[in-house]
Design a protein around this motif. Structure first.
Motif, short mmCIF file in Angstrom:
data_model
loop_
_atom_site.label_atom_id
_atom_site.label_comp_id
_atom_site.label_asym_id
_atom_site.label_seq_id
_atom_site.Cartn_x
_atom_site.Cartn_y
_atom_site.Cartn_z
N ILE A 1 0.82 -1.21 0.00
CA ILE A 1 0.00 0.00 0.00
C ILE A 1 0.86 1.26 0.00
O ILE A 1 0.43 2.31 -0.48
CB ILE A 1 -0.98 0.01 1.20
N VAL A 2 2.08 1.17 0.50
CA VAL A 2 2.97 2.33 0.47
C VAL A 2 3.41 2.60 -0.96
O VAL A 2 3.49 3.76 -1.40
CB VAL A 2 4.20 2.10 1.37
N LYS A 3 3.67 1.55 -1.72
CA LYS A 3 4.09 1.71 -3.11
C LYS A 3 2.91 2.13 -4.00
O LYS A 3 3.10 2.79 -5.03
CB LYS A 3 4.69 0.41 -3.64
N ASP A 4 1.70 1.74 -3.63
CA ASP A 4 0.52 2.07 -4.43
C ASP A 4 -0.58 2.61 -3.52
O ASP A 4 -1.55 1.92 -3.21
CB ASP A 4 0.03 0.83 -5.18
N SER B 1 0.40 5.53 9.27
CA SER B 1 0.41 4.91 10.59
C SER B 1 0.91 3.48 10.52
O SER B 1 1.11 2.93 9.43
CB SER B 1 -1.01 4.94 11.19
N PHE B 2 1.10 2.88 11.70
CA PHE B 2 1.47 1.46 11.82
C PHE B 2 2.81 1.15 11.14
O PHE B 2 3.02 0.04 10.64
CB PHE B 2 0.39 0.55 11.23
N GLY B 3 3.70 2.12 11.10
CA GLY B 3 4.99 1.91 10.43
C GLY B 3 4.96 2.23 8.95
O GLY B 3 5.99 2.13 8.28
N ASN B 4 3.80 2.61 8.44
CA ASN B 4 3.70 3.03 7.04
C ASN B 4 3.98 4.52 6.93
O ASN B 4 3.65 5.29 7.83
CB ASN B 4 2.30 2.74 6.48
N ASN B 5 4.54 4.93 5.82
CA ASN B 5 4.80 6.35 5.62
C ASN B 5 4.99 6.64 4.14
O ASN B 5 5.73 5.94 3.45
CB ASN B 5 6.06 6.79 6.38
N ILE B 6 4.26 7.62 3.64
CA ILE B 6 4.42 8.08 2.26
C ILE B 6 4.81 9.54 2.29
O ILE B 6 4.43 10.29 3.20
CB ILE B 6 3.13 7.88 1.43
N GLU B 7 5.62 9.96 1.32
CA GLU B 7 6.15 11.32 1.32
C GLU B 7 5.05 12.35 1.15
O GLU B 7 5.01 13.35 1.88
CB GLU B 7 7.19 11.47 0.20
N GLU B 8 4.17 12.14 0.18
CA GLU B 8 3.07 13.07 -0.07
C GLU B 8 1.75 12.38 0.25
O GLU B 8 1.58 11.20 -0.03
CB GLU B 8 3.07 13.51 -1.54
#
Length: 284
Positions: A85-88, A124-131
């Motif tokens: 989900i971070v990549k997409d 959240s939950f260790g996920n992170n996206i730049e924008e």
């Protein structure tokens, strides 16, 4: 006597091809994604909403019950540290709005709430996206074909099939069946028909073609069984099954069997013509 019905199968196949192209355009229209309407207020508040509204929606909409308070998973998939989900990020928006598998869609959520909870999961939950995920990114993602749409198109049957599609699909199959049977008849019996028994003799090339065809039938049968076993295991683990490959292997089995029957009639089976065919009319 020369057959005057040898041209009609080609006419049927050409008509079927034209109708098939029309049918694909109709299916493409059925599976086209709805355009994204960008609300300026939603865009302006996205950066703040996921920190407040996003967490509230995650709890109130019931996401926490399936995915866990920390995204650890449970009845639903694990969200913590999910690289997919971070990549997409658009995938999260698609799942929330359209649902998938056991997860239902959430049409009761407003557009602002959808982007808030989607960005909450993505941050959240260790996920992170730049924008943050925005309507513009969702609209851009719709220019690419979604895997769910590809899966739907691979079946050539949209979920909401209508009467024009049913009529065209049925007529295409009738024309193709008539055309293929007609071509097969011309190939096995020849351009000329004479009353009497016609003796045939096989040759090494025909024998090799028959062996290869039967070998391919056996190969595709083994592959079909293996695919079925793999798909049953995937279904038991609640994973995506490869329905397209099952259909491909099953189709190839039927095709190779049909070729084997044609080779047998052409090169290994004596034929008999009782009446000269001079009508050249459509069977219906």
């Amino acid at each position: 006597m020369e057959r005057n019905d040898a041209v009609m199968p080609w006419v049927a196949i050409v008509c079927a091809a034209i109708m098939w192209i029309i049918l694909l355009f109709l299916f493409n229209k059925e599976t086209a994604p709805e355009p994204v309407v960008v609300d300026p207020e939603v865009v302006a508040s996205i950066n703040q909403d996921w920190r407040t509204i996003g967490q509230q929606v995650y709890v109130s909409a019931g996401c926490v019950g399936c995915h866990g308070a920390q995204g650890q998973g449970g009845a639903g998939p694990r969200l913590a540290g999910d690289e997919k989900i971070v990549k997409d990020p658009v995938y999260v928006h698609t799942i929330v709005t359209q649902g998938k598998g056991q997860m239902p869609a959430f049409p009761q959520l407003s557009e602002r709430e959808v982007f808030a909870v989607a960005n909450y999961v993505l941050h959240s939950f260790g996920n992170n996206i730049e924008e943050p995920l925005t309507p513009a990114l969702v609209a851009e993602g719709q220019t690419r074909i979604d895997p769910a749409v590809l899966k739907n198109r691979s079946r050539f049957v949209p979920e909401d099939i209508k009467l024009p599609e049913i009529f065209l699909a049925t007529f295409v199959m009738v024309l193709l069946t008539y055309g293929l049977i007609g071509l097969y008849s011309v190939w096995t019996e020849g351009q000329e028909l004479h009353p009497g028994i016609h003796k045939v003799r096989s040759n090494p090339v025909a024998m090799l073609a028959m062996v290869v065809t039967l070998g391919l039938t056996l190969l595709f049968s083994v592959l079909f069984v293996r695919q079925m076993v793999a798909d049953y295991a995937a279904w038991a683990n609640q994973e995506q099954v490869n329905v397209a490959m099952e259909g491909f292997y099953a189709s190839m089995i039927l095709l190779t069997i049909a070729v084997a029957i044609g080779l047998y009639k052409k090169f290994f089976m004596d034929g008999e013509v009782l009446v000269e065919d001079a009508s050249g009319e459509f069977p219906w």
